[in-house]
Structures are given as C-alpha cells and as structure tokens.
Design a protein around this motif. Structure first.
Motif, PDB file in Angstrom:
ATOM      1  N   ALA A 254       0.627  -1.278  -0.132  1.00  0.00           N
ATOM      2  CA  ALA A 254      -0.045  -0.099  -0.057  1.00  0.00           C
ATOM      3  C   ALA A 254       0.768   1.112  -0.123  1.00  0.00           C
ATOM      4  N   GLY A 255       2.177   1.350  -0.164  1.00  0.00           N
ATOM      5  CA  GLY A 255       2.993   2.358  -0.011  1.00  0.00           C
ATOM      6  C   GLY A 255       3.182   3.150   1.112  1.00  0.00           C
ATOM      7  N   LEU A 256       2.997   2.612   2.496  1.00  0.00           N
ATOM      8  CA  LEU A 256       2.935   3.504   3.727  1.00  0.00           C
ATOM      9  C   LEU A 256       4.290   3.269   4.436  1.00  0.00           C
ATOM     10  N   ASP A 257       4.483   4.418   5.062  1.00  0.00           N
ATOM     11  CA  ASP A 257       5.965   4.235   5.844  1.00  0.00           C
ATOM     12  C   ASP A 257       5.544   3.477   7.088  1.00  0.00           C
ATOM     13  N   ALA A 258       6.453   3.480   7.998  1.00  0.00           N
ATOM     14  CA  ALA A 258       6.343   2.443   9.167  1.00  0.00           C
ATOM     15  C   ALA A 258       5.085   2.675  10.073  1.00  0.00           C
ATOM     16  N   THR A 259       5.098   4.049  10.303  1.00  0.00           N
ATOM     17  CA  THR A 259       4.066   4.578  11.404  1.00  0.00           C
ATOM     18  C   THR A 259       2.778   4.228  10.812  1.00  0.00           C
ATOM     19  N   ALA A 260       2.591   4.514   9.769  1.00  0.00           N
ATOM     20  CA  ALA A 260       1.397   4.526   9.105  1.00  0.00           C
ATOM     21  C   ALA A 260       0.944   3.079   8.940  1.00  0.00           C
ATOM     22  N   THR A 261       1.825   2.112   8.575  1.00  0.00           N
ATOM     23  CA  THR A 261       1.478   0.817   8.364  1.00  0.00           C
ATOM     24  C   THR A 261       1.048   0.268   9.906  1.00  0.00           C
ATOM     25  N   LEU A 262       1.558   0.459  10.917  1.00  0.00           N
ATOM     26  CA  LEU A 262       1.471  -0.142  12.112  1.00  0.00           C
ATOM     27  C   LEU A 262       0.248   0.742  12.476  1.00  0.00           C
ATOM     28  N   ASP A 263      -0.193   2.027  12.367  1.00  0.00           N
ATOM     29  CA  ASP A 263      -1.271   2.574  12.925  1.00  0.00           C
ATOM     30  C   ASP A 263      -2.625   1.697  12.089  1.00  0.00           C
ATOM     31  N   VAL A 264      -2.649   1.570  10.944  1.00  0.00           N
ATOM     32  CA  VAL A 264      -3.738   0.918  10.316  1.00  0.00           C
ATOM     33  C   VAL A 264      -3.760  -0.688  10.729  1.00  0.00           C
ATOM     34  N   GLU A 265      -2.678  -1.242  10.992  1.00  0.00           N
ATOM     35  CA  GLU A 265      -2.641  -2.819  11.512  1.00  0.00           C
ATOM     36  C   GLU A 265      -3.429  -2.611  13.066  1.00  0.00           C
ATOM     37  N   VAL A 266      -3.004  -1.755  13.805  1.00  0.00           N
ATOM     38  CA  VAL A 266      -3.692  -1.636  15.062  1.00  0.00           C
ATOM     39  C   VAL A 266      -5.134  -1.149  15.157  1.00  0.00           C
ATOM     40  N   LEU A 267      -5.479  -0.401  14.102  1.00  0.00           N
ATOM     41  CA  LEU A 267      -6.608  -0.015  14.098  1.00  0.00           C
ATOM     42  C   LEU A 267      -7.701  -1.134  13.449  1.00  0.00           C
ATOM     43  N   LEU A 268      -7.146  -1.879  12.527  1.00  0.00           N
ATOM     44  CA  LEU A 268      -7.994  -3.165  12.144  1.00  0.00           C
ATOM     45  C   LEU A 268      -7.913  -4.154  13.388  1.00  0.00           C
ATOM     46  N   TYR A 269      -7.038  -4.352  14.195  1.00  0.00           N
ATOM     47  CA  TYR A 269      -7.019  -5.471  15.266  1.00  0.00           C
ATOM     48  C   TYR A 269      -8.014  -4.820  16.068  1.00  0.00           C
ATOM     49  N   SER A 270      -7.966  -3.618  16.444  1.00  0.00           N
ATOM     50  CA  SER A 270      -8.958  -2.983  17.599  1.00  0.00           C
ATOM     51  C   SER A 270     -10.319  -2.860  17.192  1.00  0.00           C
ATOM     52  N   TYR A 271     -10.552  -2.900  15.902  1.00  0.00           N
ATOM     53  CA  TYR A 271     -11.923  -3.093  15.305  1.00  0.00           C
ATOM     54  C   TYR A 271     -12.460  -4.434  15.630  1.00  0.00           C
ATOM     55  N   VAL A 272     -11.820  -5.389  14.910  1.00  0.00           N
ATOM     56  CA  VAL A 272     -12.301  -6.925  15.709  1.00  0.00           C
ATOM     57  C   VAL A 272     -12.427  -7.022  17.063  1.00  0.00           C
ATOM     58  N   GLN A 273     -11.378  -6.655  17.828  1.00  0.00           N
ATOM     59  CA  GLN A 273     -11.379  -6.844  19.145  1.00  0.00           C
ATOM     60  C   GLN A 273     -12.577  -6.093  19.789  1.00  0.00           C
ATOM     61  N   GLY A 274     -12.817  -4.988  19.475  1.00  0.00           N
ATOM     62  CA  GLY A 274     -13.894  -4.032  19.928  1.00  0.00           C
ATOM     63  C   GLY A 274     -15.242  -4.864  19.644  1.00  0.00           C
ATOM     64  N   LEU A 275     -15.591  -5.251  18.532  1.00  0.00           N
ATOM     65  CA  LEU A 275     -16.821  -6.038  17.957  1.00  0.00           C
ATOM     66  C   LEU A 275     -16.945  -7.315  19.111  1.00  0.00           C
ATOM     67  N   ALA A 276     -15.729  -7.928  19.108  1.00  0.00           N
ATOM     68  CA  ALA A 276     -16.036  -9.311  19.846  1.00  0.00           C
ATOM     69  C   ALA A 276     -16.196  -9.095  21.261  1.00  0.00           C
ATOM     70  N   ALA A 277     -15.606  -7.775  21.888  1.00  0.00           N
ATOM     71  CA  ALA A 277     -15.954  -7.781  23.304  1.00  0.00           C
ATOM     72  C   ALA A 277     -17.329  -7.673  23.461  1.00  0.00           C
ATOM     73  N   ASN A 278     -18.303  -7.275  22.755  1.00  0.00           N
ATOM     74  CA  ASN A 278     -19.519  -7.396  22.891  1.00  0.00           C
ATOM     75  C   ASN A 278     -20.233  -8.655  23.010  1.00  0.00           C
ATOM     76  N   ILE A 279     -19.641  -9.588  22.254  1.00  0.00           N
ATOM     77  CA  ILE A 279     -20.219 -11.128  22.404  1.00  0.00           C
ATOM     78  C   ILE A 279     -19.697 -11.602  23.851  1.00  0.00           C
ATOM     79  N   GLU A 280     -18.630 -11.395  24.219  1.00  0.00           N
ATOM     80  CA  GLU A 280     -18.002 -11.709  25.592  1.00  0.00           C
ATOM     81  C   GLU A 280     -18.982 -10.946  26.646  1.00  0.00           C
ATOM     82  N   ARG A 281     -18.951  -9.630  26.547  1.00  0.00           N
ATOM     83  CA  ARG A 281     -20.188  -8.845  27.675  1.00  0.00           C
ATOM     84  C   ARG A 281     -21.439  -9.641  27.714  1.00  0.00           C
TER      85      ARG A 281
END
Length: 310
Positions: free
Chosen positions: A209-236
C-alpha cells in the motif's frame, strides 16, 4: 455420628431433581457457576464441582457461549463419562484444551485451576507441574486459540483483498473464542506467536500500500482493535446472560416501555423516527453484518486517503 452432606451434593441433588422432573428441559440453561455461588452461598470451586458432577452423570453439557445446558436424554443406562475424561496422562496440552472449553462456555471469570483439575479428574496441585498459574494458562490458551486457523493469505491478490482475508480470519477466531477480546490491550501488546502470525499477514499485505512504518502499524492496530472491539460485545453479552439469566431479547423486551417513553417525550425526534421504522419487524443486531460493513468502510476510507487530491 452423622456426617454432614457436602454442599456440592445438595446443589447436585436440587438441580438433578429439577431436570428429572422436567422443570428444566433439554437445551435449557442451568445456573452458571457464578449464579450457583450466589444462590447457594458457596465458593466458586464448589459450584464448579457441582456442575462437573452433573456433567459426569450426563445430565448437562457445556454449550459454547451459552454456558451449561440440560443434555438430551441418553438411551444408555447410567451416567456417561465427562466430556474431558480423566483417562490418559495429565499434560499441558490437555489442561489448555479443557481451559479453552470452559472459557468458551462460561468466559474467563469461570476459569480456575481447581475447576480445570476437577474436569480432568486430577488433584489441583498436579496442574501446577505443567502450568505456572492462571495468568500463564490464559496466555497458553490464547496462543493455542490463535493457532487454530492458518493465517496465510493469497499473495497473488491485491493488498486490500489480502487484508480482508487476514482480518476475517481474526474475526472468525474471536467469534469462536470471544474471551480473546479481553486480552492484549493495545498499549500493552502480548508476545504471542499465534497472534503475531496473523498480524504478519496484515503487515505483509500493507507493504503493497506504499505506507511508511508508522502509518502501516497505525492501520494494523486500527484493524485489530476493530475486531477486538466488536468481539468484546459477544463476551459481555455472555457474561450478562450468565449473571442475570436473561437473553438479549429478554432484556430488550424489558427495556421497551422505558425506550418508548423516552421517544414519546419529543426530546429525541430522530430517535423516535428511527424507532417508528422498526415497529413491524424490529431491529436484528447482526454482528457479522456489522463486521462486514465496518471492514468495508474502514478500507474504503483508507483507500480514499491514499488517492492524490485533485
């Protein structure tokens, strides 16, 4: 001298009576360990032992994300062996597998070394020869859970399709084991090889995608936290059902009068108009549909941000 009946046996007798007399039918939820501990005023370990005894008698079974439910009558006479039979050598792998079964059915709060030992027919202290303690066990469970699905993506696809494959796999695993959402806070990532293998697929896809290191990790964290946040509702939701005995539909029906009264005040016109649109069929909260919608919007927005402005 008359020996007092152990507390767990009194609990077993009461629940057995309710099952055999039809008060609790096949598929009905029985009280969780938390509910038993509160209702009978016993320790969680005692409640766990009671449920394990009923499980060994073939009267109940663990149902992932539903807790413990009444089992279908068995044509065989007499008790059936427990799901995790004590046959075989006690190993770390068996301890982890049983711990995952318990967490899937009742959440991490129901997890204890004593309860795991009871399921395995072993002494509690013997489990510590294989696992240092509950914290260590939870990490082993998470690593094993993340390793259940291969994280590989198709390198022939474009970066977006590869990201979608990787994120959907993470969602599937969190759907299967919602307690995973309680682990790995973003600011304190855990060194789990099983999780990093999935992150590797996202990072490798984003290299295109042509990103620098910071932007790449930002997007990866965003995607993981999206999955984690939705799944937290199942656990709750599973936790609330175990604590209250009410399903989400039961809870919503209980809240309808208050919601209707709020809409009728005129202070929330947009909310009132929205609610009026659901008077016939109601709203079905489908987390899989929301996941796909959110993933598309996130990646659409990311793709748009990469386009040069005119």
């Amino acid at each position: 001298m008359v020996t007092a009946e152990p507390p767990y046996q009194r609990i077993v007798a009461e629940l057995r009576r309710r099952i055999t007399e039809g008060e609790l039918r096949p598929g009905d939820r029985v009280p969780s360990t938390r509910q038993i501990a509160i209702r009978w005023g016993v320790a969680t370990a005692t409640a766990t032992k009671a449920l394990n005894t009923l499980r060994q008698e073939g009267l109940v079974r663990a149902e992932p994300r539903a807790g413990t439910v009444v089992a279908e009558p068995s044509p065989a006479a007499g008790p059936v062996p427990p799901t995790s039979a004590p046959a075989g050598e006690l190993t770390r792998e068996r301890i982890v597998r049983v711990a995952i079964e318990i967490a899937d059915a009742e959440g991490l709060e129901a997890l204890s070394m004593r309860g795991i030992a009871a399921r395995l027919g072993a002494a509690t202290m013997s489990t510590y020869r294989h696992v240092a303690g509950k914290d260590d066990l939870v990490l082993l469970m998470a690593d094993a859970a993340f390793g259940e699905l291969p994280p590989a993506t198709d390198p022939a696809l474009g970066w977006r399709e590869r990201v979608e494959q990787a994120v959907r796999t993470l969602w599937t695993l969190h759907r299967r084991h919602p307690w995973l959402s309680q682990l790995n806070p973003l600011n304190r990532p855990l060194p789990l090889p099983g999780l990093l293998a999935h992150g590797e697929q996202i990072l490798a896809a984003l290299e295109g995608a042509g990103l620098d290191a910071t932007a790449t990790l930002d997007v990866e964290v965003l995607l993981y936290s999206y999955v984690q946040g939705l799944a937290a509702n199942i656990e709750r939701e599973a936790h609330e059902q175990a604590a209250t005995g009410m399903s989400d539909d039961d809870w919503m029906r209980q809240q309808e009068p208050a919601m209707g009264a709020m809409a009728a005040t005129g202070h929330y016109p947009a909310f009132a108009r929205l609610m009026a649109g659901f008077t016939t069929d109601g709203y079905d909260l489908d987390l899989d549909r929301i996941f796909e919608l959110g993933l598309r919007l996130l990646l659409d927005g990311f793709a748009q941000s990469r386009r040069p402005s005119s």
